[in-house]
Design a protein around this motif. Structure first.
Motif, PDB file in Angstrom:
ATOM      1  N   ALA A   1      37.011  35.960  37.476  1.00 56.07           N
ATOM      2  CA  ALA A   1      37.754  37.291  37.791  1.00 56.07           C
ATOM      3  C   ALA A   1      38.301  37.880  36.639  1.00 56.07           C
ATOM      4  N   ALA A   2      38.699  37.196  35.742  1.00 60.13           N
ATOM      5  CA  ALA A   2      39.449  37.690  34.458  1.00 60.13           C
ATOM      6  C   ALA A   2      38.091  38.696  33.629  1.00 60.13           C
ATOM      7  N   ALA A   3      37.042  37.970  33.607  1.00 59.27           N
ATOM      8  CA  ALA A   3      35.852  38.772  32.877  1.00 59.27           C
ATOM      9  C   ALA A   3      35.568  39.928  33.413  1.00 59.27           C
ATOM     10  N   LEU A   4      35.467  39.796  34.794  1.00 59.57           N
ATOM     11  CA  LEU A   4      35.367  41.106  35.618  1.00 59.57           C
ATOM     12  C   LEU A   4      36.061  42.161  35.425  1.00 59.57           C
ATOM     13  N   LEU A   5      37.495  41.865  35.414  1.00 56.92           N
ATOM     14  CA  LEU A   5      38.483  42.813  35.156  1.00 56.92           C
ATOM     15  C   LEU A   5      38.256  43.463  33.760  1.00 56.92           C
ATOM     16  N   GLU A   6      38.085  42.496  32.916  1.00 52.33           N
ATOM     17  CA  GLU A   6      37.847  43.255  31.486  1.00 52.33           C
ATOM     18  C   GLU A   6      36.816  44.062  31.287  1.00 52.33           C
ATOM     19  N   GLU A   7      35.656  43.629  32.071  1.00 47.59           N
ATOM     20  CA  GLU A   7      34.533  44.571  31.947  1.00 47.59           C
ATOM     21  C   GLU A   7      34.778  45.786  32.534  1.00 47.59           C
ATOM     22  N   ALA A   8      35.422  45.724  33.635  1.00 48.24           N
ATOM     23  CA  ALA A   8      35.675  47.088  34.513  1.00 48.24           C
ATOM     24  C   ALA A   8      36.414  48.021  33.528  1.00 48.24           C
TER      25      ALA A   8
ATOM     26  N   LEU B   1      38.645  46.400  45.837  1.00 49.71           N
ATOM     27  CA  LEU B   1      39.440  45.361  45.883  1.00 49.71           C
ATOM     28  C   LEU B   1      38.408  44.025  45.999  1.00 49.71           C
ATOM     29  N   ALA B   2      38.354  43.260  44.684  1.00 49.97           N
ATOM     30  CA  ALA B   2      37.472  42.342  44.678  1.00 49.97           C
ATOM     31  C   ALA B   2      38.128  41.036  44.948  1.00 49.97           C
ATOM     32  N   ASN B   3      37.664  40.297  46.070  1.00 52.39           N
ATOM     33  CA  ASN B   3      37.975  39.183  46.590  1.00 52.39           C
ATOM     34  C   ASN B   3      37.335  37.780  45.711  1.00 52.39           C
ATOM     35  N   TYR B   4      38.251  36.918  45.723  1.00 47.76           N
ATOM     36  CA  TYR B   4      37.407  35.547  45.153  1.00 47.76           C
ATOM     37  C   TYR B   4      38.315  34.601  45.518  1.00 47.76           C
ATOM     38  N   ALA B   5      37.856  33.358  45.468  1.00 50.26           N
ATOM     39  CA  ALA B   5      38.531  32.154  46.079  1.00 50.26           C
ATOM     40  C   ALA B   5      38.734  31.169  44.703  1.00 50.26           C
ATOM     41  N   HIS B   6      38.061  30.985  43.681  1.00 44.95           N
ATOM     42  CA  HIS B   6      38.331  30.088  42.556  1.00 44.95           C
ATOM     43  C   HIS B   6      37.941  30.572  41.350  1.00 44.95           C
ATOM     44  N   ARG B   7      37.631  30.093  40.504  1.00 51.12           N
ATOM     45  CA  ARG B   7      36.920  30.533  39.270  1.00 51.12           C
ATOM     46  C   ARG B   7      37.710  31.765  38.699  1.00 51.12           C
ATOM     47  N   GLU B   8      39.018  31.713  38.152  1.00 48.01           N
ATOM     48  CA  GLU B   8      39.853  32.363  37.614  1.00 48.01           C
ATOM     49  C   GLU B   8      39.306  33.182  36.248  1.00 48.01           C
ATOM     50  N   GLU B   9      38.329  32.244  35.496  1.00 48.65           N
ATOM     51  CA  GLU B   9      37.698  32.966  34.251  1.00 48.65           C
ATOM     52  C   GLU B   9      36.896  34.115  34.772  1.00 48.65           C
TER      53      GLU B   9
ATOM     54  N   GLU C   1      40.906  46.075  41.648  1.00 54.13           N
ATOM     55  CA  GLU C   1      42.313  45.119  41.800  1.00 54.13           C
ATOM     56  C   GLU C   1      41.480  43.880  42.032  1.00 54.13           C
ATOM     57  N   LEU C   2      42.006  42.877  41.898  1.00 55.28           N
ATOM     58  CA  LEU C   2      41.760  41.190  42.177  1.00 55.28           C
ATOM     59  C   LEU C   2      42.559  40.694  43.468  1.00 55.28           C
ATOM     60  N   CYS C   3      41.900  39.772  44.216  1.00 57.58           N
ATOM     61  CA  CYS C   3      42.525  39.435  45.266  1.00 57.58           C
ATOM     62  C   CYS C   3      42.167  37.956  45.303  1.00 57.58           C
ATOM     63  N   ARG C   4      42.793  36.804  44.992  1.00 61.82           N
ATOM     64  CA  ARG C   4      42.435  35.556  45.287  1.00 61.82           C
ATOM     65  C   ARG C   4      42.689  35.078  46.610  1.00 61.82           C
TER      66      ARG C   4
ATOM     67  N   LEU D   1      36.624  47.091  49.842  1.00 59.77           N
ATOM     68  CA  LEU D   1      36.783  45.610  49.753  1.00 59.77           C
ATOM     69  C   LEU D   1      35.331  45.056  49.675  1.00 59.77           C
ATOM     70  N   VAL D   2      35.298  44.180  48.517  1.00 61.34           N
ATOM     71  CA  VAL D   2      34.192  43.321  48.279  1.00 61.34           C
ATOM     72  C   VAL D   2      34.550  41.753  48.188  1.00 61.34           C
ATOM     73  N   THR D   3      34.313  41.173  49.231  1.00 58.81           N
ATOM     74  CA  THR D   3      34.385  39.731  49.310  1.00 58.81           C
ATOM     75  C   THR D   3      33.639  38.828  48.349  1.00 58.81           C
ATOM     76  N   GLY D   4      33.881  37.832  47.764  1.00 61.17           N
ATOM     77  CA  GLY D   4      32.981  37.292  46.742  1.00 61.17           C
ATOM     78  C   GLY D   4      32.593  38.149  45.584  1.00 61.17           C
ATOM     79  N   GLY D   5      33.738  38.823  45.260  1.00 62.05           N
ATOM     80  CA  GLY D   5      33.159  40.107  44.207  1.00 62.05           C
ATOM     81  C   GLY D   5      33.246  39.803  42.921  1.00 62.05           C
ATOM     82  N   THR D   6      33.499  38.710  42.656  1.00 56.74           N
ATOM     83  CA  THR D   6      33.598  38.561  41.229  1.00 56.74           C
ATOM     84  C   THR D   6      32.471  37.631  40.594  1.00 56.74           C
ATOM     85  N   ARG D   7      31.488  37.195  41.022  1.00 59.94           N
ATOM     86  CA  ARG D   7      30.288  36.641  40.723  1.00 59.94           C
ATOM     87  C   ARG D   7      29.057  37.096  41.232  1.00 59.94           C
ATOM     88  N   GLY D   8      27.934  37.172  40.655  1.00 58.42           N
ATOM     89  CA  GLY D   8      26.609  37.206  41.277  1.00 58.42           C
ATOM     90  C   GLY D   8      26.356  38.795  41.720  1.00 58.42           C
TER      91      GLY D   8
END
Length: 251
Positions: free
Chosen positions: A47-54, A37-45, A62-65, A13-20
């Protein structure tokens, strides 16, 4: 020997896992065979970019908002993790208000502490049944935990508390076979870091302090997280690992 460094098949589990830095860690672990399991709070774009790059890599993403400052967000994370064994929890999620003391309020204090420190404590506490023996817990700190910077009072204080919390958790969870460490990067040119007040000046100062004349990269931090979450670091517990290219040896 190579098995000691393997992440293959590990649930992380990586919190704040979609940026930086969190994004770099998520990608690194997926590319080395982990199920992230990459957690994020906002910024859907983001999260989507990370999923595509992976994409189609060695592991799985997996993503978990979930807003980790809310009880509902913690519950959502726990549900997403499920009953299966969790090999690592890496807390990268962070926020902060960068203002001089006269402009800070208790609302700013509560806002910063809620994510940077309280959420980490609550995640470890609630996910304890899911953390397998041999699991690794890592909290991403910063040099603000031990050094003072202008307009960094709230964030730096939370990072100092985060490192202290890691030491206490390391002592308490060691009998369960769970290790807890902090990871303290140097000046990393992420989107959040660039948004700091006077970021250009801070960048130049950080470069001047770096013996190698360059800043720490998110990927270098991800490699350090890799080490702390594999069996090669079994003897490392209650430690703060500094990854700054030697920046701090110049004070």
């Amino acid at each position: 020997m190579t098995d000691l460094f393997s992440l293959s098949g590990k649930r992380v589990l990586v919190t704040g896992g979609t940026r930086g830095i969190g994004r770099a860690i998520s990608l690194h672990f997926v590319r080395h065979g982990a199920h992230v399991l990459a957690n994020y709070a906002h910024r859907e774009e983001a999260a989507a970019a990370l999923l595509e790059e992976a994409g189609a890599t060695a592991g799985h993403l997996e993503l978990c908002r979930a807003d980790l400052t809310l009880p509902s967000g913690i519950r959502r994370i726990v549900e997403a993790v499920g009953a299966g064994p969790l090999a690592a929890l890496i807390h990268c999620a962070a926020t902060g208000v960068h203002r001089p003391l006269p402009q800070l309020t208790l609302r700013h204090w509560d806002f910063t502490f809620a994510l940077n420190l309280r959420a980490f404590f609550e995640l470890v506490r609630t996910l304890l049944p899911s953390l397998a023996p041999g699991a690794s817990v890592v909290a991403v700190s910063s040099e603000g935990a031990v050094h003072a910077f202008p307009n960094y009072t709230l964030v730096g204080t939370t990072k100092g508390g985060l490192e202290a919390l890691c030491r206490h958790l390391a002592l308490e969870l060691a009998p369960r076979g769970i290790r807890v460490n902090a990871l303290s990067p140097g000046s990393v040119p992420t989107e959040s870091w660039e948004a700091l007040p006077e970021s250009d000046r801070r960048r130049q100062e950080a470069l001047a302090r770096s013996p190698r004349g360059e800043l720490t990269t998110p990927e270098e931090v991800a490699w350090a997280a890799h080490f702390l979450c594999c069996q090669a670091s079994k003897g490392v517990n209650g430690h703060t690992l500094v990854v700054d290219g030697g920046q701090r040896i110049r004070g």
